[in-house]
Design a protein around this motif. Structure first.
Motif, mmCIF file in Angstrom:
data_model
loop_
_atom_site.group_PDB
_atom_site.id
_atom_site.type_symbol
_atom_site.label_atom_id
_atom_site.label_comp_id
_atom_site.label_asym_id
_atom_site.label_seq_id
_atom_site.Cartn_x
_atom_site.Cartn_y
_atom_site.Cartn_z
ATOM 1 N N GLN A 1 -14.282 14.634 65.806
ATOM 2 C CA GLN A 1 -13.515 15.171 64.679
ATOM 3 C C GLN A 1 -12.446 14.191 64.188
ATOM 4 O OE1 GLN A 1 -11.859 19.036 65.422
ATOM 5 N NE2 GLN A 1 -10.695 19.066 63.522
ATOM 6 N N TYR A 2 -11.840 13.451 65.111
ATOM 7 C CA TYR A 2 -10.759 12.556 64.730
ATOM 8 C C TYR A 2 -11.181 11.101 64.627
ATOM 9 C CZ TYR A 2 -7.496 16.359 64.867
ATOM 10 O OH TYR A 2 -6.844 17.530 64.594
ATOM 11 N N TYR A 3 -12.479 10.847 64.624
ATOM 12 C CA TYR A 3 -12.967 9.494 64.418
ATOM 13 C C TYR A 3 -12.499 9.020 63.045
ATOM 14 C CZ TYR A 3 -16.091 5.563 63.714
ATOM 15 O OH TYR A 3 -16.592 4.314 63.460
ATOM 16 N N GLY A 4 -11.837 7.898 62.994
ATOM 17 C CA GLY A 4 -11.294 7.390 61.733
ATOM 18 C C GLY A 4 -9.900 7.915 61.429
ATOM 19 N N GLN A 5 -9.419 8.852 62.233
ATOM 20 C CA GLN A 5 -8.089 9.431 62.039
ATOM 21 C C GLN A 5 -7.254 9.279 63.314
ATOM 22 O OE1 GLN A 5 -8.170 13.398 60.246
ATOM 23 N NE2 GLN A 5 -10.366 13.124 59.986
ATOM 24 N N GLU A 6 -7.417 8.147 63.960
ATOM 25 C CA GLU A 6 -6.774 7.912 65.239
ATOM 26 C C GLU A 6 -5.261 7.977 65.161
ATOM 27 O OE1 GLU A 6 -9.182 5.982 63.946
ATOM 28 O OE2 GLU A 6 -10.845 6.316 65.331
ATOM 29 N N ALA A 7 -4.695 7.687 63.992
ATOM 30 C CA ALA A 7 -3.243 7.732 63.834
ATOM 31 C C ALA A 7 -2.703 9.135 64.121
ATOM 32 C CB ALA A 7 -2.848 7.295 62.429
ATOM 33 N N LYS A 8 -3.448 10.162 63.755
ATOM 34 C CA LYS A 8 -3.010 11.535 64.021
ATOM 35 C C LYS A 8 -2.894 11.791 65.522
ATOM 36 C CE LYS A 8 -4.786 13.604 59.797
ATOM 37 N NZ LYS A 8 -5.716 14.585 59.217
ATOM 38 N N LEU A 9 -3.852 11.263 66.278
ATOM 39 C CA LEU A 9 -3.796 11.426 67.731
ATOM 40 C C LEU A 9 -2.599 10.668 68.300
ATOM 41 C CD1 LEU A 9 -7.584 11.001 68.588
ATOM 42 C CD2 LEU A 9 -6.279 13.141 68.440
ATOM 43 N N TYR B 1 0.200 9.882 66.836
ATOM 44 C CA TYR B 1 1.467 10.505 66.490
ATOM 45 C C TYR B 1 1.719 11.795 67.272
ATOM 46 C CZ TYR B 1 2.578 6.912 63.201
ATOM 47 O OH TYR B 1 2.895 5.693 62.660
ATOM 48 N N LEU B 2 0.668 12.451 67.742
ATOM 49 C CA LEU B 2 0.846 13.592 68.639
ATOM 50 C C LEU B 2 1.522 13.126 69.928
ATOM 51 C CD1 LEU B 2 0.318 16.551 69.527
ATOM 52 C CD2 LEU B 2 -1.926 15.773 70.326
ATOM 53 N N PHE B 3 1.045 12.016 70.495
ATOM 54 C CA PHE B 3 1.639 11.474 71.716
ATOM 55 C C PHE B 3 3.054 10.945 71.455
ATOM 56 C CE2 PHE B 3 -2.850 11.398 72.825
ATOM 57 C CZ PHE B 3 -2.808 11.917 74.105
ATOM 58 N N LEU B 4 3.262 10.338 70.308
ATOM 59 C CA LEU B 4 4.582 9.825 69.955
ATOM 60 C C LEU B 4 5.584 10.971 69.830
ATOM 61 C CD1 LEU B 4 6.258 7.316 69.173
ATOM 62 C CD2 LEU B 4 5.556 7.710 66.806
ATOM 63 N N GLU B 5 5.181 12.044 69.164
ATOM 64 C CA GLU B 5 6.052 13.218 69.028
ATOM 65 C C GLU B 5 6.350 13.831 70.392
ATOM 66 O OE1 GLU B 5 7.812 14.446 66.417
ATOM 67 O OE2 GLU B 5 7.125 12.577 65.504
ATOM 68 N N HIS C 1 3.241 0.652 68.795
ATOM 69 C CA HIS C 1 2.500 1.508 67.860
ATOM 70 C C HIS C 1 1.057 1.021 67.686
ATOM 71 C CE1 HIS C 1 5.661 4.196 65.998
ATOM 72 N NE2 HIS C 1 6.282 3.536 66.941
ATOM 73 N N ARG C 2 0.440 0.624 68.785
ATOM 74 C CA ARG C 2 -0.965 0.199 68.768
ATOM 75 C C ARG C 2 -1.778 1.270 69.483
ATOM 76 N NH1 ARG C 2 -1.638 -5.079 71.533
ATOM 77 N NH2 ARG C 2 -3.733 -4.924 70.697
ATOM 78 N N TYR C 3 -2.962 1.565 68.956
ATOM 79 C CA TYR C 3 -3.784 2.625 69.520
ATOM 80 C C TYR C 3 -5.227 2.459 69.081
ATOM 81 C CZ TYR C 3 -2.654 4.230 64.850
ATOM 82 O OH TYR C 3 -2.467 4.290 63.493
ATOM 83 N N GLY C 4 -6.132 3.070 69.831
ATOM 84 C CA GLY C 4 -7.540 3.038 69.451
ATOM 85 C C GLY C 4 -8.446 3.446 70.597
ATOM 86 N N TRP C 5 -9.720 3.623 70.258
ATOM 87 C CA TRP C 5 -10.747 3.971 71.232
ATOM 88 C C TRP C 5 -11.153 2.715 71.993
ATOM 89 C CZ3 TRP C 5 -10.928 8.982 71.465
ATOM 90 C CH2 TRP C 5 -10.739 9.744 70.310
ATOM 91 N N LEU C 6 -11.406 2.839 73.282
ATOM 92 C CA LEU C 6 -11.924 1.700 74.033
ATOM 93 C C LEU C 6 -13.364 1.433 73.632
ATOM 94 C CD1 LEU C 6 -10.602 2.037 77.691
ATOM 95 C CD2 LEU C 6 -9.586 0.903 75.722
#
Length: 151
Positions: A16-24, A26-30, A132-137
């Motif tokens: 569901q969040y493929y391509g929308q990794e920033a949302k994930l 920011y959940l952890f950041l919040e 602020h770096r993130y992504g799928w392995l």
């Protein structure tokens, strides 16, 4: 020094969040910034969309892939690779809900850990709050996305 957290997401959340990794991210950041009741709500949301860490499997795979590597050591749930000639070191700690990777020097040594982990679980998500770096392995392939929507 770089600090990463790695979580395994539920398959449907990853799709569901493929391509929308920033949302994930920011959940952890919040969650990191939150206090009190807000922090607890965010923790529960994270718990709901992530899987527990298969620590026994990861312990086996890491040991199997790294035992012949010079500079590798293991103590309980902590795996360390130190490459003196490249002036770099990484330490991976396996927790119940997440992995914690600390690396210093070149990125070669953390890449070794990432390559092993991506073969163990397809939905590992890594991030570093400081940079602020993130992504799928292991990024989901477009063909996989289409196949899962047709099922």
């Amino acid at each position: 020094m770089r600090h990463y957290e790695l979580y395994i997401f539920e398959d449907d959340v990853a799709r569901q969040y493929y391509g929308q990794e920033a949302k994930l991210f920011y959940l952890f950041l919040e969650h990191e910034k939150a206090r009190g009741a807000q922090k607890e709500i965010l923790r529960r949301q994270i718990e709901y969309i992530t899987k527990p860490i298969p620590s026994l499997l990861l312990q086996q795979k890491l040991k199997q892939n790294l035992m012949k590597l010079d500079g590798y050591s293991k103590k309980k749930n902590t795996h360390v690779i130190q490459m003196i000639e490249r002036d770099c070191k990484a330490e991976l700690v396996i927790g119940a809900d997440a992995l914690y990777l600390t690396a210093d020097g070149t990125s070669d040594v953390e890449t070794i850990f990432f390559e092993i982990l991506r073969k163990c679980e397809p939905t590992f998500f890594a991030f570093t709050i400081e940079d602020h770096r993130y992504g799928w392995l292991k990024p989901l392939k477009q063909a996989d996305m289409l196949r899962t929507k047709q099922v």
